[in-house]
Design a protein around this motif. Sequence first.
Motif, short mmCIF file in Angstrom:
data_model
loop_
_atom_site.label_atom_id
_atom_site.label_comp_id
_atom_site.label_asym_id
_atom_site.label_seq_id
_atom_site.Cartn_x
_atom_site.Cartn_y
_atom_site.Cartn_z
N THR A 19 70.05 -2.23 102.27
CA THR A 19 70.23 -3.55 101.66
C THR A 19 69.49 -3.66 100.34
OG1 THR A 19 68.28 -4.49 102.76
CG2 THR A 19 70.35 -4.58 103.98
N GLY A 24 69.30 -9.59 101.97
CA GLY A 24 69.95 -8.71 102.95
C GLY A 24 71.36 -8.30 102.59
N PRO A 51 60.68 -9.04 99.78
CA PRO A 51 60.84 -7.61 99.46
C PRO A 51 61.29 -6.77 100.66
CG PRO A 51 58.71 -8.44 98.71
CD PRO A 51 59.30 -9.49 99.59
N PRO A 289 51.21 -10.36 97.29
CA PRO A 289 50.84 -8.99 96.94
C PRO A 289 51.22 -8.01 98.06
CG PRO A 289 48.95 -10.49 96.78
CD PRO A 289 50.05 -11.25 97.41
N THR B 59 49.07 -10.62 102.57
CA THR B 59 49.80 -9.52 101.93
C THR B 59 50.92 -9.03 102.84
OG1 THR B 59 48.25 -7.93 102.86
CG2 THR B 59 47.83 -8.66 100.61
N ASN B 60 51.78 -8.20 102.25
CA ASN B 60 52.85 -7.51 102.98
C ASN B 60 53.74 -8.44 103.81
OD1 ASN B 60 51.53 -5.45 101.83
ND2 ASN B 60 51.30 -4.21 103.68
N VAL B 61 54.19 -9.48 103.17
CA VAL B 61 55.20 -10.33 103.82
C VAL B 61 56.56 -9.74 103.39
CG1 VAL B 61 56.11 -12.65 104.09
CG2 VAL B 61 53.67 -12.29 103.71
N LEU B 62 57.06 -8.86 104.22
CA LEU B 62 58.22 -8.05 103.83
C LEU B 62 59.34 -8.23 104.83
CD1 LEU B 62 56.13 -4.81 103.18
CD2 LEU B 62 56.80 -6.52 101.48
N ARG B 63 60.50 -7.72 104.46
CA ARG B 63 61.62 -7.77 105.41
C ARG B 63 62.06 -6.35 105.77
NH1 ARG B 63 65.69 -7.00 101.52
NH2 ARG B 63 67.17 -6.67 103.19
N ASP B 65 64.84 -3.47 106.44
CA ASP B 65 66.03 -3.12 105.65
C ASP B 65 67.29 -3.33 106.49
OD1 ASP B 65 67.60 -2.15 103.60
OD2 ASP B 65 67.22 -0.04 104.10
N THR B 66 67.51 -4.57 106.92
CA THR B 66 68.71 -4.82 107.73
C THR B 66 69.62 -5.81 107.01
OG1 THR B 66 67.37 -6.39 108.97
CG2 THR B 66 67.83 -4.29 110.03
N GLN B 67 70.90 -5.58 107.19
CA GLN B 67 71.90 -6.31 106.43
C GLN B 67 72.09 -7.73 106.95
OE1 GLN B 67 75.64 -4.22 106.31
NE2 GLN B 67 76.59 -5.93 105.26
N ARG B 68 72.29 -8.64 106.02
CA ARG B 68 72.67 -10.01 106.37
C ARG B 68 73.98 -10.32 105.67
NH1 ARG B 68 67.71 -14.06 105.79
NH2 ARG B 68 69.37 -15.48 106.39
#
Lengths: 481, 95
Positions: A19, A24, A51, A289, B59-63, B65-68
């Motif tokens: 993605t 997404g 991100p 960050p 920190t590191n508020v990430l998603r 790698d999955t499709q929406r």
Amino acid sequence: MQYEAVIGLEVHVQVKTATKMFCGCKNEYGAEVNTQVCPVCLGLPGALPTPNEHAIVKTIAAGLMLGCEIAPICKFDRKHYFYPDMPKNYQITQYDLPLCLRGGVILEKYAFPKDVQKEDFATAQKVIRLVRIHLEEDVAKSFHFEEQSGIDFNRAGTPLMEIVSEADLSSAEEAFAYLTTLRQIMVYGGISDADMEKGQMRCDVNISVRPVGQKEFGTKTEIKNLNSISGVRRALQYEIPRQIEVVSKGGSIRQETRRWDDASGQTIIMRVKENAHDYRYFPEPDLLPVRTDQGLKAEAEKLIPELPRQKKERFMKDFGLSDYQAEVLAQERALADYYDEAVKGSSHGAAIANYIINDFLATGPDLNQLPIPASHFRELAELVGGNKINSKQAKEVLAEMFNSHRAPALIVAEKGLEQVTDTAQLETFCDEAIAANEKSVADYRSGKTGAINALKGFVMKKTKGQANPAVIDEILRKKLS
Amino acid sequence: MKSSIDVAYVAGLARLELSEQETETFQKQIAGILDYVEALQQIDVSSVPDTPIDPNLPTNVLREDTQRESLPVESVLRNAPKSANHLVIMPKIVE
């Protein structure tokens, strides 16, 4: 006066993820236009980016493979400019705290164009230092028509790495080798398919010239629209002499952006840079960050494969391959994996390498979809190594194997190629040969050692070519001594 | 040191067409705002370490790698003044 070129490259590499960078939507090349977009990548009001962890991990992995220092903590920034391919009017990128710093690329001989691999500069193992690698989002794709332009936003917001080199390159050939090596590493690490023709790897060239010995840089031009690695080489082969010509005649280079036109083989002026862009960078307030030392770097380390250099060394050490053989097989990951599969448990590493390089590759197979099971080459090498067939017969088997994709043992059985190894039988044939060729026997005994070939030919004929020439030779010599 | 912003220059970067009158008005208004913010300069921050990133931020508020799901192309083009063959159409971009 002698002039030298000073070249730095900015290389953009699309990161292979499922993605996009901050939403997404699918990250896929060649989909129906404007079908992979959402409020985030269209920059609609109120939409917030998040991100993609995998894109960050892959960028760190790229940095590790290139010997970069990974920043323990970094952030994203906004870069502002107005252009139709950027829906938000700013690009999310990294400004003062990029993910990866420094590092470098070693230019190995085989990364240079084939026609210059024997030159001194190709064997110097020059190191091109990197300034940084940062992660950003790609822009949309524009299509230009007669009177208007059209935009496809599918690419907008897909993850993009920018790899910036120091101005360490000094020739078109070095730029070629640098890009070849970068591409190879990206593909090996599964970071990107890095196909320049598909825009998965894009390159901007900064080039200036100066008299040898001068410290200060000359005025540089930037070259764009480079769609292949050899195109970069050709563009520099044009631009370096062009600049030297201007400067040596007392003229001066304007700071400008030039476009490479592959058809006419020239760089053409696009625009003069009036003043430096004012991008008004500031920290992206919608993003927090990123700490790499809390798991992300460890994840990245898991992605790192055995790199071409290491693979090459292992092939030479473990399988006794020559420098050239190991280099050819290690160049492409798909081929290296194939060889590893073929050589599994075999003691005939060099023979297998030979069949693959000299025979199989000569048929021009698609490396990503090799049609012959790798184990066929191992089987063939065992047949030859165990004296079941001779090397001439091996060629016959190879041809049939490439044709029908069947296993060598099967082909040997079908064609009745089994070598005559019954020594009693061969002894009889040798006796017959000696009896029937008195003159050759006399010649041999009088010192004309070449005369033995006539006898060997006789035996080979008797066995319909299916004897091991070395064995016949041994028997004949014993009988004639 | 007094900060200043050249309104005409910024308007140029932002592709805004301002009249002379507007430029003058905004120049005055922006000067007023800058003066106001200038008050911050009087605070002594010499004891505060220079941190490009606030250490107190999460920190590191990430998603993953999955499709929406993406938008249907009709919705994508709804805001476009002009479109053809599913492309957003605009005046020719000259490079």
